[in-house]
Design an enzyme around this catalytic site. Structure first.
Site, PDB file in Angstrom:
ATOM      1  N   CYS A  81      49.210  32.226  44.369  1.00 39.00           N
ATOM      2  CA  CYS A  81      48.868  30.912  43.817  1.00 39.00           C
ATOM      3  C   CYS A  81      49.725  30.563  42.603  1.00 39.00           C
ATOM      4  O   CYS A  81      49.970  29.385  42.324  1.00 39.00           O
ATOM      5  CB  CYS A  81      47.379  30.825  43.492  1.00 39.00           C
ATOM      6  SG  CYS A  81      46.801  31.945  42.192  1.00 39.00           S
ATOM      7  N   CYS A 140      38.958  36.805  46.021  1.00 40.69           N
ATOM      8  CA  CYS A 140      40.316  36.829  45.458  1.00 40.69           C
ATOM      9  C   CYS A 140      40.940  38.210  45.646  1.00 40.69           C
ATOM     10  O   CYS A 140      40.331  39.230  45.308  1.00 40.69           O
ATOM     11  CB  CYS A 140      40.245  36.469  43.975  1.00 40.69           C
ATOM     12  SG  CYS A 140      41.813  36.606  43.107  1.00 40.69           S
ATOM     13  N   CYS A 142      53.468  27.378  42.387  1.00 42.69           N
ATOM     14  CA  CYS A 142      53.294  26.263  41.449  1.00 42.69           C
ATOM     15  C   CYS A 142      54.653  25.649  41.104  1.00 42.69           C
ATOM     16  O   CYS A 142      55.553  26.355  40.623  1.00 42.69           O
ATOM     17  CB  CYS A 142      52.594  26.735  40.180  1.00 42.69           C
ATOM     18  SG  CYS A 142      52.363  25.403  38.956  1.00 42.69           S
ATOM     19  N   CYS A 198      46.377  30.315  49.323  1.00 43.71           N
ATOM     20  CA  CYS A 198      45.494  31.471  49.114  1.00 43.71           C
ATOM     21  C   CYS A 198      45.130  32.113  50.450  1.00 43.71           C
ATOM     22  O   CYS A 198      44.523  31.464  51.317  1.00 43.71           O
ATOM     23  CB  CYS A 198      44.236  31.054  48.366  1.00 43.71           C
ATOM     24  SG  CYS A 198      43.116  32.444  48.069  1.00 43.71           S
ATOM     25  N   ASP A 205      42.811  39.581  26.234  1.00 44.35           N
ATOM     26  CA  ASP A 205      42.056  39.598  27.499  1.00 44.35           C
ATOM     27  C   ASP A 205      41.073  40.759  27.701  1.00 44.35           C
ATOM     28  O   ASP A 205      40.477  40.894  28.763  1.00 44.35           O
ATOM     29  CB  ASP A 205      42.992  39.448  28.704  1.00 44.35           C
ATOM     30  CG  ASP A 205      43.630  40.732  29.226  1.00 44.35           C
ATOM     31  OD1 ASP A 205      43.281  41.837  28.801  1.00 44.35           O
ATOM     32  OD2 ASP A 205      44.505  40.615  30.102  1.00 44.35           O
ATOM     33  N   CYS A 213      47.749  39.873  43.242  1.00 40.79           N
ATOM     34  CA  CYS A 213      48.321  38.862  44.140  1.00 40.79           C
ATOM     35  C   CYS A 213      48.979  37.786  43.292  1.00 40.79           C
ATOM     36  O   CYS A 213      48.397  37.316  42.314  1.00 40.79           O
ATOM     37  CB  CYS A 213      47.220  38.263  45.015  1.00 40.79           C
ATOM     38  SG  CYS A 213      47.772  36.977  46.165  1.00 40.79           S
ATOM     39  N   CYS A 269      48.715  25.647  45.367  1.00 36.93           N
ATOM     40  CA  CYS A 269      48.049  26.908  45.020  1.00 36.93           C
ATOM     41  C   CYS A 269      46.784  27.107  45.833  1.00 36.93           C
ATOM     42  O   CYS A 269      46.426  28.247  46.179  1.00 36.93           O
ATOM     43  CB  CYS A 269      47.731  26.957  43.529  1.00 36.93           C
ATOM     44  SG  CYS A 269      46.649  25.625  42.937  1.00 36.93           S
TER      45      CYS A 269
END
Length: 370
Positions: free
Chosen positions: A242, A212, A246, A196, A132, A239, A192
């Protein structure tokens, strides 16, 4: 190559990864178009590096033309508690589940490198490992490899693992038989999207990072717009909302590596203690933690917003002390927090005493609008 696939799987699982998936590397015009639109609409916010690396990020072969195959791996970071429960304790700060202990960049990257080195020797192939920080679109590649699918919140979801995992990728010049892509299994669910706090999803499968909370508390360097502050609650770094709602997370398991499980000091740290952090104390608390990259001033900005949302008037003295902090970012959020924690006459008196002596225009604006 089927024997090699099996050996890679055994080595990967020994390092703590799930069963690896494989994809053939190729240009993906659809993903390039989506990335281009995302950046053109400005939804990447302050993350200038996304625009700067757009061309390389748009295709894995732009990054390394010789590569033939991708090995995509998942490493769990699930915790042993419900992340949403911590939101109820307004006197404590909430740090995203992935950042509650060791920095995964150091931990998981080391495992990827060991696996890559083994593969290089075993198959006499060149390899590159990614986690990443490189311009690799890991989630679309992981879906192509069959590891999971990008859910309506744009994160990767797995039928076997849920969503609590990091994605590691190894590019190799070896040609390895690919897996079939995973299909979307979100169905009509929109949990999700609905949870938010800041309405960061303009539509299913679309994210506006500028709204976000993870972006605002981690990536955004400046002042957080007033429209988002109350919605942030006591979230001070990232956070989980979301991901946490799930339904596929019923299959998720807690991290097998104890270094990714929450350490006590970070599970629900009291805001009263966090408000006292100077730079040295911040670095000491977050040694080898992902939180350290935000820096003390941005982190205190987030903590002060949480303090303002707490309703805890016992925090007023510590917030007031930060009105003289060297950082304008911290001073501005101290003003906002006090406007929420003190009575109007008391706050007006502070404004009369301090506003005219404030040199920073952003801090003066907080005094004027609070």
């Amino acid at each position: 190559m089927s024997g090699l696939r099996q050996e890679i799987g055994q080595k990967a699982q020994a390092e703590g990864f799930s069963t690896p998936r494989f994809a053939r590397l190729a240009h993906d015009l659809e993903q390039q178009a989506r990335l281009r639109a995302f950046i053109a609409e400005g939804r990447h916010g302050d993350m200038a590096w996304m625009a700067e690396t757009e061309e390389r990020r748009g295709s894995p072969l732009s990054l390394w033309p010789e590569a033939k195959s991708a090995i995509v791996l998942a490493h769990s970071y699930g915790q042993e508690f419900d992340p949403l429960e911590r939101l109820q304790d307004k006197q404590s700060g909430v740090i995203a589940s992935y950042a509650l202990n060791r920095d995964y960049h150091l931990l998981v990257k080391g495992k990827l490198k060991r696996l890559g080195q083994w593969l290089s020797h075993r198959a006499k192939t060149k390899v590159k490992v990614f986690l990443d920080t490189a311009p690799v679109m890991e989630k679309p590649l992981a879906q192509k490899a069959g590891l999971g699918w990008q859910g309506k919140h744009t994160n990767l979801v797995s039928r076997e693992l849920g969503s609590w995992f990091f994605i590691g990728t190894i590019f190799t010049t070896a040609e390895i038989e690919p897996d079939a892509p995973e299909q979307d299994h979100c169905g009509s669910c929109r949990a999700c999207l609905d949870i938010c706090p800041t309405a960061a999803f303009p539509a299913p499968y679309q994210l506006d990072a500028r709204r976000c909370i993870s972006y605002l508390t981690i990536e955004h360097e400046g002042h957080i717009a007033p429209e988002f502050r109350v919605a942030m609650g006591n979230r001070i770094y990232g956070c989980d909302d979301c991901l946490a709602v799930c339904p596929w997370n019923k299959f998720a398991a807690a991290a097998s590596d104890a270094r990714l499980l929450a350490r006590d000091a970070l599970t629900s740290p009291p805001l009263s203690q966090l408000l006292e952090l100077d730079d040295a104390a911040f670095r000491a608390l977050f040694t080898a933690s992902p939180v350290k990259r935000s820096g003390r001033n941005r982190f205190l900005r987030n903590v002060l917003i949480a303090a303002g949302n707490s309703g805890d008037t016992a925090l007023v003295p510590k917030v007031t002390a930060l009105l003289s902090d060297p950082s304008p970012l911290v001073r501005a959020m101290a003003v906002w927090a006090l406007s929420r924690l003190t009575a109007k006459p008391e706050f007006a008196a502070l404004r009369n005493d301090l506003m005219n002596s404030e040199a920073d225009m952003d801090v003066r604006r907080e005094w004027e609008t609070a």
